[in-house]
Design an enzyme around this catalytic site. Structure first.
Site, short mmCIF file in Angstrom:
data_model
loop_
_atom_site.label_atom_id
_atom_site.label_comp_id
_atom_site.label_asym_id
_atom_site.label_seq_id
_atom_site.Cartn_x
_atom_site.Cartn_y
_atom_site.Cartn_z
N ASN A 106 0.79 -1.22 0.07
CA ASN A 106 0.09 -0.06 -0.08
C ASN A 106 0.91 1.33 0.06
O ASN A 106 1.13 1.91 -0.99
CB ASN A 106 -0.89 -0.25 1.21
N LEU A 132 -5.05 0.37 -2.75
CA LEU A 132 -5.25 1.75 -2.81
C LEU A 132 -6.30 1.93 -1.96
O LEU A 132 -7.68 1.42 -2.22
CB LEU A 132 -5.46 2.18 -4.31
N ASP A 133 -6.20 2.91 -1.12
CA ASP A 133 -7.19 3.43 -0.02
C ASP A 133 -7.87 4.58 -0.48
O ASP A 133 -7.13 5.56 -0.66
CB ASP A 133 -6.94 3.35 1.31
N LEU A 134 -8.95 4.79 -0.83
CA LEU A 134 -9.41 5.84 -1.60
C LEU A 134 -10.64 6.69 -0.77
O LEU A 134 -11.44 6.03 -0.45
CB LEU A 134 -9.96 5.57 -2.79
N TYR A 145 -5.14 7.52 -0.02
CA TYR A 145 -4.25 7.79 1.41
C TYR A 145 -3.74 6.37 1.65
O TYR A 145 -3.90 5.19 1.33
CB TYR A 145 -5.68 7.84 2.65
#
Length: 269
Positions: A106, A132-134, A145
């Site tokens: 990540n 992917l943290d969105l 993020y």
């Protein structure tokens, strides 16, 4: 035609498995709790992959994580991907030696592309899941993020997927922070920001609370897999029932024989 996939995600926080809601964590139970509620020697025949993520805040206990991962992997017949705080090549090696087939990266995608390339060179690009943290902005776009949602990156989703940042990964895990743990269903609008140039398989995560949500996700041609981390909604035979719903609805999943009545030994303890 490639088969679609159903993925179950476990979130690990310093000895406990947790629920996450908009990246706020709630402890659920330890390894014994997991053993009593999720027997992966059986459940692994109703999922296509298991993802185990160390989402611990602050300093992570790497030894504890890989030891727990090893116990989960023993008796689990589904492929396993694992990650969380992978900072160097040895971290990746330890995860893979502990039973994982893939590494989930990540923060390194934004801060350490050299590490991403080294892992790909040693283990192969197909071994890496780029997570992917969105979060959706008021303008309707998506910001990335990292560091457990603590650091906002300057580049948006479209430009990120169109850059060299993902050139060494094998697939992409798109996780909606806004929908995370809500059980309200996936944020399909994220898919509109995936550029045509990105041919990587896509895993959709964040928001699934029932079989209908999983089905809706897999009906999108661009989605290769759906993931859920909701421990309570799929406890017991929840994953078995969910897979049955998907198969009955015509989703092209791999077919595994129902061995749930066999007396298989629970190995992790």
């Amino acid at each position: 035609m490639l088969k679609k996939r159903l993925i179950f995600t476990l979130l690990f926080d310093r000895g406990h498995f947790v629920l996450s809601r908009n990246f706020r964590l709630q402890k659920v139970g330890d390894l014994l709790w997991l053993k009593n509620n999720y027997d992966f020697s059986k459940i692994s025949f109703f999922i296509d992959e298991l993802i185990v993520l160390d989402v611990s805040r602050g300093v992570r206990n790497r030894d504890l994580f890989v030891n727990t991962l090893s116990k989960i992997a023993t008796g689990c017949f589904a492929p396993i991907a694992a990650g969380g705080g992978i900072e160097n090549l040895e971290d990746a090696r330890r995860v893979l030696r502990s039973g994982a087939d893939k590494v989930v990266l990540n923060s390194a995608l934004s801060s350490n592309l050299t590490l991403v390339r080294k892992i790909a060179e040693e283990f192969g690009q197909q071994c890496i899941i780029g997570s992917l943290d969105l979060k959706r902005t008021v303008q309707g776009e998506y910001c990335i993020y990292t560091h457990n949602g603590g650091h906002k990156q300057a580049v948006g989703l479209t430009d990120f997927l169109d850059s060299q940042a993902v050139s060494s990964v094998g697939e992409i895990y798109l996780n909606s922070i806004d929908r995370d743990g809500t059980g309200q269903g996936y944020d399909f609008n994220m898919l509109n920001f995936v550029p045509d140039s990105c041919a990587l398989p896509l895993i959709l995560a964040g928001g699934a609370g029932n079989s209908r949500h999983l089905l809706e996700g897999l009906q999108y041609p661009r989605v290769d897999a759906v993931a859920t981390a909701h421990l309570f909604n799929f406890v017991g035979d929840g994953l078995k029932k969910a897979r049955g719903v998907l198969l009955d609805s015509g989703v092209k999943l791999a077919y595994w024989p129902d061995i749930s009545t066999l007396n298989l030994k629970k190995e992790y303890h």
